[in-house]
Design a protein around this motif. Structure first.
Motif, PDB file in Angstrom:
ATOM      1  N   ASP A 289      -7.999   7.048   0.244  1.00 17.14           N
ATOM      2  CA  ASP A 289      -7.541   5.743   0.725  1.00 17.14           C
ATOM      3  C   ASP A 289      -8.800   4.969   1.130  1.00 17.14           C
ATOM      4  O   ASP A 289      -9.416   5.260   2.145  1.00 17.14           O
ATOM      5  CB  ASP A 289      -6.589   5.959   1.918  1.00 17.14           C
TER       6      ASP A 289
ATOM      7  N   ASN B 114      -8.187   5.747  10.447  1.00 14.37           N
ATOM      8  CA  ASN B 114      -7.532   4.708  11.214  1.00 14.37           C
ATOM      9  C   ASN B 114      -6.757   5.362  12.347  1.00 14.37           C
ATOM     10  O   ASN B 114      -5.843   6.121  12.055  1.00 14.37           O
ATOM     11  CB  ASN B 114      -6.575   3.980  10.238  1.00 14.37           C
TER      12      ASN B 114
ATOM     13  N   VAL C 210       1.132  -8.860   1.094  1.00 20.69           N
ATOM     14  CA  VAL C 210       1.287  -7.408   1.239  1.00 20.69           C
ATOM     15  C   VAL C 210       1.234  -6.816  -0.158  1.00 20.69           C
ATOM     16  O   VAL C 210       2.009  -7.220  -1.036  1.00 20.69           O
ATOM     17  CB  VAL C 210       2.627  -7.047   1.934  1.00 20.69           C
ATOM     18  N   MET C 211       0.311  -5.892  -0.386  1.00 21.00           N
ATOM     19  CA  MET C 211       0.130  -5.345  -1.740  1.00 21.00           C
ATOM     20  C   MET C 211      -0.630  -4.022  -1.688  1.00 21.00           C
ATOM     21  O   MET C 211      -1.382  -3.773  -0.746  1.00 21.00           O
ATOM     22  CB  MET C 211      -0.665  -6.337  -2.603  1.00 21.00           C
TER      23      MET C 211
ATOM     24  N   GLY D 172       0.834  -1.204   0.000  1.00 19.15           N
ATOM     25  CA  GLY D 172       0.000   0.000   0.000  1.00 19.15           C
ATOM     26  C   GLY D 172       0.865   1.249   0.000  1.00 19.15           C
ATOM     27  O   GLY D 172       0.563   2.228  -0.687  1.00 19.15           O
TER      28      GLY D 172
ATOM     29  N   ILE E 107       0.870   4.636  -2.473  1.00 18.61           N
ATOM     30  CA  ILE E 107       0.803   6.038  -2.047  1.00 18.61           C
ATOM     31  C   ILE E 107       2.015   6.794  -2.601  1.00 18.61           C
ATOM     32  O   ILE E 107       1.903   7.916  -3.091  1.00 18.61           O
ATOM     33  CB  ILE E 107       0.772   6.142  -0.500  1.00 18.61           C
TER      34      ILE E 107
ATOM     35  N   LEU F 229      -5.040  -5.635   9.499  1.00 19.65           N
ATOM     36  CA  LEU F 229      -6.497  -5.690   9.641  1.00 19.65           C
ATOM     37  C   LEU F 229      -7.077  -6.272   8.362  1.00 19.65           C
ATOM     38  O   LEU F 229      -6.365  -6.500   7.385  1.00 19.65           O
ATOM     39  CB  LEU F 229      -7.053  -4.269   9.849  1.00 19.65           C
TER      40      LEU F 229
ATOM     41  N   THR G 192      -3.365  -5.444   1.047  1.00 22.59           N
ATOM     42  CA  THR G 192      -2.990  -6.302   2.177  1.00 22.59           C
ATOM     43  C   THR G 192      -4.189  -6.604   3.083  1.00 22.59           C
ATOM     44  O   THR G 192      -4.275  -7.669   3.686  1.00 22.59           O
ATOM     45  CB  THR G 192      -1.943  -5.543   3.040  1.00 22.59           C
ATOM     46  N   LYS G 193      -5.102  -5.646   3.184  1.00 30.08           N
ATOM     47  CA  LYS G 193      -6.174  -5.715   4.167  1.00 30.08           C
ATOM     48  C   LYS G 193      -7.390  -6.449   3.580  1.00 30.08           C
ATOM     49  O   LYS G 193      -7.286  -7.613   3.269  1.00 30.08           O
ATOM     50  CB  LYS G 193      -6.516  -4.300   4.640  1.00 30.08           C
TER      51      LYS G 193
ATOM     52  N   MET H 176      -6.884   4.675  -3.581  1.00 25.63           N
ATOM     53  CA  MET H 176      -5.732   3.904  -3.147  1.00 25.63           C
ATOM     54  C   MET H 176      -6.204   2.807  -2.199  1.00 25.63           C
ATOM     55  O   MET H 176      -7.164   2.990  -1.430  1.00 25.63           O
ATOM     56  CB  MET H 176      -4.751   4.854  -2.450  1.00 25.63           C
TER      57      MET H 176
ATOM     58  N   TYR I 161      -3.321   7.102   8.673  1.00 22.87           N
ATOM     59  CA  TYR I 161      -2.514   5.893   8.868  1.00 22.87           C
ATOM     60  C   TYR I 161      -1.065   6.297   9.146  1.00 22.87           C
ATOM     61  O   TYR I 161      -0.506   7.136   8.432  1.00 22.87           O
ATOM     62  CB  TYR I 161      -2.609   5.015   7.606  1.00 22.87           C
TER      63      TYR I 161
ATOM     64  N   PHE J 222     -10.287   0.868   4.319  1.00 23.37           N
ATOM     65  CA  PHE J 222     -11.195   0.412   5.381  1.00 23.37           C
ATOM     66  C   PHE J 222     -12.573   0.033   4.851  1.00 23.37           C
ATOM     67  O   PHE J 222     -13.161  -0.930   5.294  1.00 23.37           O
ATOM     68  CB  PHE J 222     -11.359   1.509   6.453  1.00 23.37           C
TER      69      PHE J 222
HETATM   70  C1  LIG Z   1      -2.132  -0.757   5.977  1.00 22.06           C
HETATM   71  C2  LIG Z   1      -2.561   0.545   5.479  1.00 22.06           C
HETATM   72  C3  LIG Z   1      -1.781   1.279   4.576  1.00 22.06           C
HETATM   73  C4  LIG Z   1      -0.414   0.804   4.111  1.00 22.06           C
HETATM   74  O1  LIG Z   1      -0.493  -0.358   3.332  1.00 22.06           O
HETATM   75  P1  LIG Z   1       0.640  -1.507   3.325  1.00 22.06           P
HETATM   76  O2  LIG Z   1       0.044  -2.548   2.436  1.00 22.06           O
HETATM   77  O3  LIG Z   1       0.847  -1.951   4.728  1.00 22.06           O
HETATM   78  O4  LIG Z   1       1.873  -0.891   2.752  1.00 22.06           O
HETATM   79  C5  LIG Z   1      -2.285   2.481   4.116  1.00 22.06           C
HETATM   80  N1  LIG Z   1      -3.485   2.949   4.522  1.00 22.06           N
HETATM   81  C6  LIG Z   1      -4.261   2.271   5.388  1.00 22.06           C
HETATM   82  C7  LIG Z   1      -5.578   2.827   5.801  1.00 22.06           C
HETATM   83  C8  LIG Z   1      -3.827   1.051   5.895  1.00 22.06           C
HETATM   84  O5  LIG Z   1      -4.599   0.401   6.783  1.00 22.06           O
END
Ligand SMILES: *Cc1c(COP(=O)(O)O)cnc(C)c1O
Length: 379
Positions: free
Chosen positions: A170, A145, A204-205, A74, A78, A325, A194-195, A190, A98, A173
Motif C-alpha cells: 500500500d 498509518n 474517492v478512488m 482504495g 484492496i 489525508l 483519494t489521498k 495499491m 489502515y 502515504f
Molecule cells: C485511505 C486509505 C485506504 C482506503 O482508501 P479509500 O480510498 O478511502 O477507500 C487504504 N490505505 C491507506 C493507507 C489509506 O490511507
C-alpha cells in the motif's frame, strides 16, 4: 526521464480526434459498433473507458509498472487483491494497518476462509515464523498509518519470493514520488488515490499497479467481473491532480520536516512520529527506500487524555479536523476515535494508537503559518 517530467506527461497524449491536450471526459457507458465485434477497442465502460484508461496508464507509468487498474475507492482496490486468493490461503500483514483494511480482512474475508496474520513487520523474524505452504500474500503498508513505522520492502520481497507468495504494498502515504515498491521487488502496488495522487480532496478512488502480464489478467478479470470501477469525471480530476504530484510532494516533505522539528521541541508534546528523525527506529530503512519523508506526522501529548487531544483538535484554524489525508490543505485527525475506531482499544493501544495521539496531514501552505496555528492550539 525524471519523476517531475513523468508526472506531467505520463499516460496522456493529445486526443486523436480533436488534438485536445487534456484527455476528454468520455462520459459514456457504451460504444457504437459498426458490426458485431467491430469496434474501436471499447465496448462497455465497466470493461474500459478512455478517460479511465489514460489514468490507469499514467499511474502504472509513475510506479514503473506496466498495468494499472482504477477502482471506485482504495478499499475496492484492496478487495480486488484479496479476491485473487482462495479459501485456505493465508496472508501475512502488518499489525499497524489502515483501519479499513483491517476491517475488510477480519470482518469480511476471514468469513470466506482466508486466514490473516498481523505481525510487527519491523521484526523480520515475526514475519518468517508465520510463513507456511498456504502463505499466498504478504501485505505491507509503509509508512504505516498513523504510527509512521517503516517496513523494509526489499526484505519483505525476499521473504515473499522464498515463500512463493505475492508481495503487495500500500503505497498511499509515500506515493511514487518518494518510493517505488515494484523496483524493490513488490508484485502489486495499491493506492488510495483519494489521498496524494488525487491530491485535492475531491475524489474517492483506488488503484492497483502490476508488472507481470499473468497477474494483470487476474486483476483486470476481477475489476471487470466485480465492477467496482471509477467514473470518467473522477478519472479526469485525478489526471489533473497527477500533473502536480511531484511539486506537491516536495512541499509536503519540506513542511513535514519543519513541523516535526517544531513539535519535537514543544513542552506539551510527548512523542513525535516522523521517519526523518535519526532517532526513528527505522530511519535507516526509510533513508534507503524513500527519497523524502513525506507530509504525515503523528504526535502524542504529555497529558495523554482524549480531553487534552480534543483541545488541540478543536483549537486549530488552518488545520481542519477531518478524516482523510494527502490534500493540499492541512488536516488533523484523532485516530483513536476516527480512522481507527473500528480496531478494538486493546489492539490499537498495542500499536501505539493511544488516546492523545494526533495525526497531521500537512498540506502545502506556508510552514510558518501552519506552525503558528499549532502553537496557538497547543497553548
Ligand atoms: C485511505 C486509505 C485506504 C482506503 O482508501 P479509500 O480510498 O478511502 O477507500 C487504504 N490505505 C491507506 C493507507 C489509506 O490511507
Amino acid at each position: 526521464m525524471k519523476f517531475g517530467t513523468k508526472a506531467v506527461h505520463a499516460g496522456v497524449a493529445p486526443d486523436p480526434t480533436t488534438g485536445a491536450i487534456m484527455t476528454p471526459i468520455y462520459q459514456t457507458s457504451t460504444y457504437v459498433q459498426a458490426a458485431p465485434g467491430d469496434h474501436k477497442g471499447y465496448e462497455y465502460s465497466r470493461t474500459g473507458n478512455p478517460t479511465r484508461n489514460a489514468l490507469e496508464n499514467a499511474i502504472a507509468e509513475l510506479e514503473n509498472g506496466k498495468y494499472g487498474a482504477c477502482f471506485g475507492s482504495g478499499m475496492a482496490a484492496i478487495d480486488c487483491v484479496i479476491k485473487m486468493l482462495k479459501p485456505g490461503d493465508e496472508v501475512i500483514s502488518t499489525n499497524d494497518l489502515y483501519g479499513g483494511t483491517y476491517r475488510l480482512f477480519t470482518k469480511i474475508y476471514e468469513g470466506f476462509g482466508i486466514k490473516f496474520h498481523f505481525v510487527p513487520m519491523g521484526d523480520l523474524e515475526s514475519v518468517k515464523t508465520k510463513v507456511n505452504a498456504n502463505t499466498k500474500l504478504i501485505w505491507v503498508e509503509t509508512p504505516t498509518n498513523p504510527m509512521m513505522n517503516i517496513i523494509d520492502i526489499e526484505a519483505m520481497a525476499k521473504i515473499a519470493k522464498a515463500a512463493g507468495a505475492l508481495l503487495a504494498v500500500d503505497n498511499t502515504f509515500a506515493t511514487p514520488a518518494l518510493q517505488q515498491p515494484l523496483d524493490l521487488g513488490a508484485d502489486i502496488i495499491m493506492h488510495s488515490v483519494t489521498k496524494y495522487l488525487g491530491g485535492h480532496s475531491d475524489v474517492v478512488m483506488g488503484a492497483l499497479v502490476v508488472k507481470d502480464k499473468a497477474l494483470s489478467e487476474r486483476m483486470y478479470f476481477i475489476q471487470n467481473s466485480s465492477g467496482a470501477v471509477c467514473g470518467p469525471m473522477d478519472s479526469f480530476l485525478v489526471l489533473r491532480g497527477l500533473k502536480t504530484l511531484s511539486i506537491r510532494m516536495k512541499q509536503h516533505c519540506i513542511n513535514g520536516k519543519e513541523i516535526a522539528n517544531f513539535l519535537k521541541d514543544h513542552p506539551k508534546v510527548d512523542k513525535v512520529y516522523w521517519p526523518g528523525f535519526e532517532s526513528h527506529p527505522n530511519h535507516e530503512v526509510a533513508k534507503k527506500q524513500m527519497s523524502g519523508f513525506g507530509g504525515m506526522v503523528s504526535f502524542t501529548l504529555k497529558e495523554n487524555t482524549i480531553a487534552a487531544a480534543t483541545k488541540v483538535l478543536s483549537g486549530t484554524h488552518l488545520f481542519s479536523l477531518a478524516e482523510s489525508l494527502g490534500g493540499v490543505e492541512s488536516l488533523l485527525g484523532h485516530p483513536a476515535s476516527m480512522t481507527h475506531a473500528s480496531i478494538p482499544k486493546e489492539e490499537r493501544e498495542k500499536t501505539g494508537v493511544v488516546d492523545s495521539l494526533i495525526r497531521l496531514s500537512i498540506g502545502i501552505e506556508d510552514a510558518e503559518d501552519l506552525i503558528d496555528d499549532l502553537k496557538k492550539a497547543l497553548a
